[in-house]
Motif scaffolding. Structure first.
Motif, mmCIF file in Angstrom:
data_model
loop_
_atom_site.group_PDB
_atom_site.id
_atom_site.type_symbol
_atom_site.label_atom_id
_atom_site.label_comp_id
_atom_site.label_asym_id
_atom_site.label_seq_id
_atom_site.Cartn_x
_atom_site.Cartn_y
_atom_site.Cartn_z
ATOM 1 N N GLY A 164 53.068 20.250 47.087
ATOM 2 C CA GLY A 164 53.036 21.539 47.701
ATOM 3 C C GLY A 164 53.959 21.878 48.519
ATOM 4 O O GLY A 164 54.242 20.921 49.781
ATOM 5 N N CYS A 165 55.227 22.966 48.354
ATOM 6 C CA CYS A 165 55.702 22.801 49.368
ATOM 7 C C CYS A 165 56.060 24.079 50.712
ATOM 8 O O CYS A 165 55.946 25.193 52.095
ATOM 9 C CB CYS A 165 56.767 23.607 48.678
ATOM 10 S SG CYS A 165 58.031 22.469 48.044
ATOM 11 N N THR A 166 54.228 25.219 50.570
ATOM 12 C CA THR A 166 53.809 26.078 50.786
ATOM 13 C C THR A 166 51.968 25.364 51.473
ATOM 14 O O THR A 166 51.473 24.775 51.434
ATOM 15 C CB THR A 166 53.704 27.147 51.059
ATOM 16 O OG1 THR A 166 52.356 26.612 49.138
ATOM 17 C CG2 THR A 166 54.835 27.644 49.717
ATOM 18 N N PHE A 167 52.284 25.303 53.079
ATOM 19 C CA PHE A 167 50.895 25.468 53.772
ATOM 20 C C PHE A 167 50.391 25.993 54.353
ATOM 21 O O PHE A 167 50.875 27.232 55.049
ATOM 22 C CB PHE A 167 50.681 23.884 53.984
ATOM 23 C CG PHE A 167 51.984 24.012 55.298
ATOM 24 C CD1 PHE A 167 51.995 23.945 56.756
ATOM 25 C CD2 PHE A 167 53.180 23.123 54.784
ATOM 26 C CE1 PHE A 167 52.839 23.629 57.540
ATOM 27 C CE2 PHE A 167 54.473 23.028 55.465
ATOM 28 C CZ PHE A 167 54.431 23.430 57.017
ATOM 29 N N ASN A 168 48.766 26.132 54.479
ATOM 30 C CA ASN A 168 48.482 26.710 55.861
ATOM 31 C C ASN A 168 47.518 26.136 56.515
ATOM 32 O O ASN A 168 46.167 25.332 55.709
ATOM 33 C CB ASN A 168 47.438 27.978 55.221
ATOM 34 C CG ASN A 168 47.279 29.076 55.383
ATOM 35 O OD1 ASN A 168 46.514 29.375 56.919
ATOM 36 N ND2 ASN A 168 47.357 31.182 55.419
ATOM 37 N N HIS A 169 47.575 25.947 57.294
ATOM 38 C CA HIS A 169 46.314 24.453 58.205
ATOM 39 C C HIS A 169 45.614 25.082 59.417
ATOM 40 O O HIS A 169 46.590 25.899 59.946
ATOM 41 C CB HIS A 169 47.836 23.577 58.344
ATOM 42 C CG HIS A 169 47.170 22.143 58.201
ATOM 43 N ND1 HIS A 169 47.067 21.735 56.330
ATOM 44 C CD2 HIS A 169 47.048 21.010 58.862
ATOM 45 C CE1 HIS A 169 46.641 20.584 56.514
ATOM 46 N NE2 HIS A 169 46.201 19.643 57.877
ATOM 47 N N ARG A 170 44.182 25.094 59.370
ATOM 48 C CA ARG A 170 44.040 25.245 60.912
ATOM 49 C C ARG A 170 43.616 23.966 61.528
ATOM 50 O O ARG A 170 43.039 22.756 61.004
ATOM 51 C CB ARG A 170 42.866 26.037 60.056
ATOM 52 C CG ARG A 170 42.092 26.642 61.243
ATOM 53 C CD ARG A 170 40.980 27.317 60.832
ATOM 54 N NE ARG A 170 41.050 28.505 60.197
ATOM 55 C CZ ARG A 170 40.924 30.113 60.337
ATOM 56 N NH1 ARG A 170 41.238 29.349 62.212
ATOM 57 N NH2 ARG A 170 41.478 29.958 60.166
ATOM 58 N N TYR A 171 44.285 24.047 62.588
ATOM 59 C CA TYR A 171 43.696 22.889 63.943
ATOM 60 C C TYR A 171 41.961 23.808 64.538
ATOM 61 O O TYR A 171 42.276 25.045 65.442
ATOM 62 C CB TYR A 171 45.012 23.031 64.837
ATOM 63 C CG TYR A 171 45.818 22.336 64.125
ATOM 64 C CD1 TYR A 171 46.015 20.800 63.483
ATOM 65 C CD2 TYR A 171 46.804 22.885 63.264
ATOM 66 C CE1 TYR A 171 46.912 20.313 62.777
ATOM 67 C CE2 TYR A 171 48.189 22.676 62.607
ATOM 68 C CZ TYR A 171 47.754 20.968 62.284
ATOM 69 O OH TYR A 171 49.422 20.873 61.615
ATOM 70 N N VAL A 172 41.244 22.669 65.001
ATOM 71 C CA VAL A 172 40.590 23.367 66.147
ATOM 72 C C VAL A 172 39.748 22.039 66.982
ATOM 73 O O VAL A 172 39.527 20.867 66.299
ATOM 74 C CB VAL A 172 38.924 23.116 64.505
ATOM 75 C CG1 VAL A 172 37.900 24.045 65.901
ATOM 76 C CG2 VAL A 172 39.147 24.528 63.378
ATOM 77 N N LYS A 173 40.007 22.575 67.789
ATOM 78 C CA LYS A 173 39.439 21.354 69.077
ATOM 79 C C LYS A 173 38.406 22.351 69.559
ATOM 80 O O LYS A 173 39.118 23.521 70.479
ATOM 81 C CB LYS A 173 40.864 21.376 69.784
ATOM 82 C CG LYS A 173 40.457 20.906 70.766
ATOM 83 C CD LYS A 173 41.597 19.041 70.994
ATOM 84 C CE LYS A 173 41.482 18.528 71.814
ATOM 85 N NZ LYS A 173 41.100 17.538 71.382
ATOM 86 N N SER A 174 37.453 21.566 70.451
ATOM 87 C CA SER A 174 36.322 22.659 71.189
ATOM 88 C C SER A 174 36.860 22.370 72.351
ATOM 89 O O SER A 174 36.444 23.273 73.235
ATOM 90 C CB SER A 174 35.423 21.400 70.798
ATOM 91 O OG SER A 174 35.361 19.992 71.215
ATOM 92 N N ASN A 175 37.323 21.241 72.792
ATOM 93 C CA ASN A 175 38.127 21.471 73.799
ATOM 94 C C ASN A 175 39.098 21.643 74.271
ATOM 95 O O ASN A 175 40.169 19.988 74.220
ATOM 96 C CB ASN A 175 37.340 20.063 75.074
ATOM 97 C CG ASN A 175 37.887 19.871 76.668
ATOM 98 O OD1 ASN A 175 37.642 20.960 77.066
ATOM 99 N ND2 ASN A 175 37.697 19.133 77.246
#
Length: 296
Positions: free
Chosen positions: A167-178
């Motif tokens: 796909g050419c669209t995206f919705n990405h989530r980045y999670v980092k505890s520290n």
């Protein structure tokens, strides 16, 4: 034997002085690729059948790299064998003239380059040949693997366990505890299949001066002229605020570090990223939305 020196048929010695040619890089370019053995052989053994013998005269018998002018005679050791007076370096002009008459295929012929080049133009072409292997774009580790794009796509998927999306669209989530860990921060590379091509989405933490920042940027798995046919946008935000970046994906010919250090992407200061993350601002939860399109 290292490029830049060699002995030819026990009569001549070669010393490469062309500064613009990096033979060490050229010889190592195919390291790690399944095409390495076949492609490496192209550097010294190709040529028309009628010129094979002449071609071999110009090969170093140790490292098999081709020799380039000035080519010097050996065995005299810079002194006359009779009176021992110093002679200086004596160039083998005859062999240099022979080299001028040769035309050879690119060393990347097996990868798709079918052009023929004069002997002294061959190295300059190979340094920028569009068919030369690409370096692995994975940034989370030092990876020396090279190859063509289909091979690298499988390498990223199987060896680096990179997420692949269509796909050419995206919705990405980045999670980092520290989120305060910057120096050793490692982020998973994501590859998107779009318009029949592959794009690498990078997201990572580093410092600009003393300021900790996050950066997202896109690289295209192909050459720069192809990359310029596309554009992309990235967006992060929250609580009625947003930051938008629009740019052109960089080719993976440019190293990950070169693109990052050029700041050619979406840059978010840590405090703003934590604000977008909400809560007590002790954990990074950043959503990056994006779109890739092809320019008309």
């Amino acid at each position: 034997m290292a490029p830049g020196g060699g002995i030819c048929k026990d009569v001549i010695e070669s010393r490469v002085t062309f500064a613009e040619y990096d033979m060490a890089t050229s010889s190592a370019e195919l390291r790690g690729s399944p095409l390495r053995k076949a492609a490496t052989s192209l550097g010294g053994n190709l040529g028309a059948t009628s010129t094979n013998d002449v071609h071999e005269l110009l090969e170093c018998p140790v490292c098999l790299n081709l020799m380039y002018p000035p080519i010097y005679q050996a065995r005299v050791h810079n002194s006359c064998p009779t009176c021992r007076n110093e002679l200086g370096n004596i160039r083998c002009l005859a062999l240099e003239k022979v080299a001028e008459s040769l035309e050879l295929p690119c060393r990347y012929q097996i990868l798709g380059c079918h052009d023929i080049f004069p002997y002294y133009s061959k190295l300059k072409h190979e340094k920028n040949c569009r068919y030369r292997p690409y370096h692995c774009p994975y940034a989370g580790a030092e990876c020396s693997v090279t190859g063509d794009i289909p091979f690298l796509v499988m390498h990223l998927k199987n060896d680096h366990k990179v997420d692949m999306h269509d796909g050419c669209t995206f919705n990405h989530r980045y999670v980092k505890s520290n989120p305060h860990e910057v120096e050793n921060a490692t982020w998973m590379l994501t590859v998107f299949n779009c318009f029949g091509r592959q794009f690498c989405l990078h997201f990572e933490a580093f410092h600009i001066g003393m300021a900790p920042v996050y950066m997202a940027f896109l690289r295209f798995m192909g050459d720069e002229d192809e990359a310029r046919q596309f554009s992309y946008s990235l967006e992060v935000g929250g609580y009625g605020r947003k930051v938008i970046w629009q740019g052109v994906p960089r080719s993976i010919r440019d190293s990950h570090r070169k693109v990052r250090d050029s700041q050619d992407g979406l840059i978010i200061q840590r405090n703003l990223a934590l604000f977008f993350s909400g809560g007590d601002r002790q954990e990074l939860k950043l959503k990056v939305a994006g779109r890739i399109w092809k320019e008309q």
